[in-house]
Design a protein around this motif. Structure first.
Motif, PDB file in Angstrom:
ATOM      1  N   ASN A   1      15.354  18.064  12.162  1.00  0.00           N
ATOM      2  CA  ASN A   1      15.198  19.233  11.302  1.00  0.00           C
ATOM      3  C   ASN A   1      15.710  20.484  12.028  1.00  0.00           C
ATOM      4  N   PRO A   2      16.726  21.159  11.460  1.00  0.00           N
ATOM      5  CA  PRO A   2      17.275  22.355  12.135  1.00  0.00           C
ATOM      6  C   PRO A   2      16.578  23.655  11.750  1.00  0.00           C
ATOM      7  N   THR A   3      15.545  23.598  10.928  1.00  0.00           N
ATOM      8  CA  THR A   3      14.969  24.844  10.388  1.00  0.00           C
ATOM      9  C   THR A   3      13.678  25.291  11.077  1.00  0.00           C
ATOM     10  N   GLU A   4      13.207  24.530  12.053  1.00  0.00           N
ATOM     11  CA  GLU A   4      11.976  24.920  12.748  1.00  0.00           C
ATOM     12  C   GLU A   4      12.168  26.292  13.439  1.00  0.00           C
ATOM     13  N   PRO A   5      11.391  27.317  13.042  1.00  0.00           N
ATOM     14  CA  PRO A   5      11.613  28.680  13.549  1.00  0.00           C
ATOM     15  C   PRO A   5      11.581  28.808  15.079  1.00  0.00           C
ATOM     16  N   SER A   6      10.735  28.024  15.742  1.00  0.00           N
ATOM     17  CA  SER A   6      10.611  28.187  17.200  1.00  0.00           C
ATOM     18  C   SER A   6      11.914  27.844  17.930  1.00  0.00           C
ATOM     19  N   LEU A   7      12.802  27.090  17.275  1.00  0.00           N
ATOM     20  CA  LEU A   7      14.085  26.747  17.899  1.00  0.00           C
ATOM     21  C   LEU A   7      14.932  27.988  18.145  1.00  0.00           C
TER      22      LEU A   7
ATOM     23  N   GLU B   1      18.086  35.641  15.228  1.00  0.00           N
ATOM     24  CA  GLU B   1      17.306  34.437  14.911  1.00  0.00           C
ATOM     25  C   GLU B   1      17.085  34.228  13.410  1.00  0.00           C
ATOM     26  N   PHE B   2      16.902  35.326  12.660  1.00  0.00           N
ATOM     27  CA  PHE B   2      16.621  35.146  11.228  1.00  0.00           C
ATOM     28  C   PHE B   2      17.864  34.690  10.467  1.00  0.00           C
ATOM     29  N   GLU B   3      19.029  35.248  10.862  1.00  0.00           N
ATOM     30  CA  GLU B   3      20.278  34.826  10.243  1.00  0.00           C
ATOM     31  C   GLU B   3      20.541  33.339  10.570  1.00  0.00           C
ATOM     32  N   LEU B   4      20.291  32.947  11.810  1.00  0.00           N
ATOM     33  CA  LEU B   4      20.502  31.546  12.211  1.00  0.00           C
ATOM     34  C   LEU B   4      19.576  30.613  11.427  1.00  0.00           C
ATOM     35  N   MET B   5      18.340  31.059  11.215  1.00  0.00           N
ATOM     36  CA  MET B   5      17.391  30.249  10.448  1.00  0.00           C
ATOM     37  C   MET B   5      17.841  30.122   8.998  1.00  0.00           C
ATOM     38  N   ARG B   6      18.371  31.226   8.443  1.00  0.00           N
ATOM     39  CA  ARG B   6      18.868  31.177   7.055  1.00  0.00           C
ATOM     40  C   ARG B   6      20.049  30.221   6.953  1.00  0.00           C
ATOM     41  N   GLN B   7      20.956  30.280   7.957  1.00  0.00           N
ATOM     42  CA  GLN B   7      22.108  29.358   7.963  1.00  0.00           C
ATOM     43  C   GLN B   7      21.641  27.910   8.017  1.00  0.00           C
ATOM     44  N   ALA B   8      20.656  27.643   8.869  1.00  0.00           N
ATOM     45  CA  ALA B   8      20.145  26.274   9.012  1.00  0.00           C
ATOM     46  C   ALA B   8      19.528  25.807   7.699  1.00  0.00           C
ATOM     47  N   ALA B   9      18.840  26.728   7.019  1.00  0.00           N
ATOM     48  CA  ALA B   9      18.186  26.375   5.758  1.00  0.00           C
ATOM     49  C   ALA B   9      19.196  26.049   4.668  1.00  0.00           C
ATOM     50  N   ARG B  10      20.419  26.613   4.799  1.00  0.00           N
ATOM     51  CA  ARG B  10      21.448  26.377   3.773  1.00  0.00           C
ATOM     52  C   ARG B  10      22.185  25.055   3.975  1.00  0.00           C
TER      53      ARG B  10
ATOM     54  N   PRO C   1      23.068  21.210   3.877  1.00  0.00           N
ATOM     55  CA  PRO C   1      22.576  20.215   2.918  1.00  0.00           C
ATOM     56  C   PRO C   1      21.625  19.236   3.609  1.00  0.00           C
ATOM     57  N   SER C   2      20.588  18.859   2.892  1.00  0.00           N
ATOM     58  CA  SER C   2      19.603  17.945   3.464  1.00  0.00           C
ATOM     59  C   SER C   2      19.937  16.513   3.085  1.00  0.00           C
ATOM     60  N   LEU C   3      19.788  15.609   4.059  1.00  0.00           N
ATOM     61  CA  LEU C   3      20.051  14.193   3.780  1.00  0.00           C
ATOM     62  C   LEU C   3      18.961  13.621   2.880  1.00  0.00           C
ATOM     63  N   LYS C   4      19.343  12.568   2.191  1.00  0.00           N
ATOM     64  CA  LYS C   4      18.409  11.928   1.257  1.00  0.00           C
ATOM     65  C   LYS C   4      17.836  10.654   1.879  1.00  0.00           C
TER      66      LYS C   4
ATOM     67  N   LEU D   1      13.415  26.254  29.163  1.00  0.00           N
ATOM     68  CA  LEU D   1      12.826  25.673  27.957  1.00  0.00           C
ATOM     69  C   LEU D   1      13.775  24.631  27.351  1.00  0.00           C
ATOM     70  N   PRO D   2      13.342  23.365  27.290  1.00  0.00           N
ATOM     71  CA  PRO D   2      14.225  22.343  26.729  1.00  0.00           C
ATOM     72  C   PRO D   2      14.177  22.293  25.204  1.00  0.00           C
ATOM     73  N   CYS D   3      15.257  21.878  24.617  1.00  0.00           N
ATOM     74  CA  CYS D   3      15.349  21.801  23.159  1.00  0.00           C
ATOM     75  C   CYS D   3      16.362  20.727  22.801  1.00  0.00           C
ATOM     76  N   MET D   4      16.071  19.931  21.775  1.00  0.00           N
ATOM     77  CA  MET D   4      16.977  18.869  21.373  1.00  0.00           C
ATOM     78  C   MET D   4      18.127  19.472  20.570  1.00  0.00           C
ATOM     79  N   ILE D   5      19.337  18.990  20.823  1.00  0.00           N
ATOM     80  CA  ILE D   5      20.472  19.455  20.022  1.00  0.00           C
ATOM     81  C   ILE D   5      21.200  18.240  19.444  1.00  0.00           C
ATOM     82  N   TYR D   6      21.847  18.456  18.310  1.00  0.00           N
ATOM     83  CA  TYR D   6      22.537  17.389  17.602  1.00  0.00           C
ATOM     84  C   TYR D   6      23.903  17.899  17.178  1.00  0.00           C
ATOM     85  N   LYS D   7      24.951  17.088  17.446  1.00  0.00           N
ATOM     86  CA  LYS D   7      26.295  17.516  17.065  1.00  0.00           C
ATOM     87  C   LYS D   7      26.527  17.182  15.604  1.00  0.00           C
ATOM     88  N   TYR D   8      26.542  18.233  14.799  1.00  0.00           N
ATOM     89  CA  TYR D   8      26.656  18.110  13.358  1.00  0.00           C
ATOM     90  C   TYR D   8      27.971  18.741  12.937  1.00  0.00           C
TER      91      TYR D   8
END
Ligand SMILES: [Zn+2]
Length: 157
Positions: A109-115, A122-131, A133-136, A77-84
């Protein structure tokens, strides 16, 4: 998807979110070429067509790569990754718009659950992603419609 052996594309592995994945980066020319060739040979394969587009994207942009997850039920399963901030993060490329002005553009967007589907924490990772900061908005600095850790730089009027 018609990739029997992932090593046809890449033999580089990384551990991301505690999961071993194979990754394809832009400097890995042989893998990028092989992907293009496979997509050409198998024109009806949607996943290969998408991968071909994604590989073009990672070649044009900085700090993006494609990760291949070894999911038991599916082949690679392929998935895009970004070095942040020095760390690979799973992202989904999306379009977003500014809530204040007329800016529209691509974001990661790092918060898409299917990632994170199928990962142990997975839920902890999603919470971390949600925390994170979002770009403006790159045009007016306003809030944008989606969570973004990368935003397309060129703004076309
Ligand atoms: Zn704006």
């Amino acid at each position: 998807m018609i990739i029997n052996e992932i090593t046809e594309i890449t033999d580089k592995t990384e551990e991301i979110d505690g999961e071993k994945v194979y990754i394809l980066e832009k400097h890995m020319k042989t893998g990028v070429e092989r992907l293009k060739e496979l997509a050409r040979m198998n024109k009806d394969d949607d996943v290969l067509a998408m991968l071909n587009r994604d590989s073009k994207f990672i070649c044009e942009k900085q700090n993006f790569a494609i990760a291949f997850r070894d999911i038991k039920a599916l082949p690679w399963l392929p998935c895009m990754i970004y070095k942040y901030e020095g760390q690979w993060r799973r992202v989904q490329l999306e379009y977003a718009n500014c809530l204040k002005c007329d800016w529209k553009g691509r974001i990661a967007n790092p918060t898409e659950p299917s990632l994170y589907g199928g990962l142990k924490n997975e839920f902890e990772l999603m919470r971390q992603a949600a925390r994170l900061p979002s770009l403006k908005c790159p045009k007016c600095g306003g809030e944008i419609s989606r969570k973004a850790i990368w935003i397309e730089d060129e703004v076309k009027d």
